[in-house]
Design an enzyme around this catalytic site. Sequence first.
Site, PDB file in Angstrom:
ATOM      1  CB  CYS A 111      29.339  10.016  11.475  1.00 17.45           C
ATOM      2  SG  CYS A 111      27.630  10.309  10.934  1.00 17.45           S
ATOM      3  CG  HIS A 163      27.174  11.272  15.337  1.00 15.46           C
ATOM      4  ND1 HIS A 163      28.030  11.554  14.297  1.00 15.46           N
ATOM      5  CD2 HIS A 163      27.968  10.960  16.399  1.00 15.46           C
ATOM      6  CE1 HIS A 163      29.280  11.443  14.724  1.00 15.46           C
ATOM      7  NE2 HIS A 163      29.271  11.076  15.995  1.00 15.46           N
ATOM      8  CG  HIS A 175      32.768  10.052  16.961  1.00 14.67           C
ATOM      9  ND1 HIS A 175      31.892  11.065  17.238  1.00 14.67           N
ATOM     10  CD2 HIS A 175      33.817  10.233  17.823  1.00 14.67           C
ATOM     11  CE1 HIS A 175      32.352  11.816  18.226  1.00 14.67           C
ATOM     12  NE2 HIS A 175      33.517  11.334  18.592  1.00 14.67           N
TER      13      HIS A 175
END
Length: 212
Positions: A111, A163, A175
Amino acid sequence: MIKVKLPYDDRDLFALKEQFVKGNYPDNTHIIFQSGCLLEDTIKGIHLPIGSQLSQAQLKDVRLNGVEVDKGAFASQITSRLSMQVLQKILFGFIGVPYHWGALSVFGIDCSGLVKIFFKCLNMHLPHQASKQFEMGDTIHFMQEVEFGDLAFFESSEYDIYHVGIMLNENEIIHASESNGEVAVDYIDQEGIILKKSGKRISKLKVIKRIF
């Protein structure tokens, strides 16, 4: 496999020996090239991934996902400040790339790595960790104020930032996630991410920030 240390990344990266070439350039630049990557240059028919180090002298006709890019826009790196249209095409080119923690290429990416490459295209060098990227930028307080390129950060049950994704608009995010197993575009609201494939809700939203 060989370990590679790049000047714009704070992590150790890895590449196959067959994909690693030491160029005979003035600055002794090392190039990692991989067939079928997003950025194509005409140098000896080699396909170069986003973020490859090349001097301007080596550039010929550069194309990003079929979009011609003026080589005069490039300095010591292939990626510099590109238009939002080109940046969006670059991001969409990562869709389907497998998720792999710590990776930073079209063969695998995590990510924060996706975010890092995106901002490297803006000639901005972000750390390769979501928690450190979280410390940057200004907070966006309302979804209606979201713009393409804003970053959405998500927290774990222990309130750690684990994240990050890139906002495409106020309703969608791109993502690299373990939940999808790859880079994907999903829905987002004030609570978190909703997977398009399953409708499952994941990743509790902490904050949205604007870096540029």
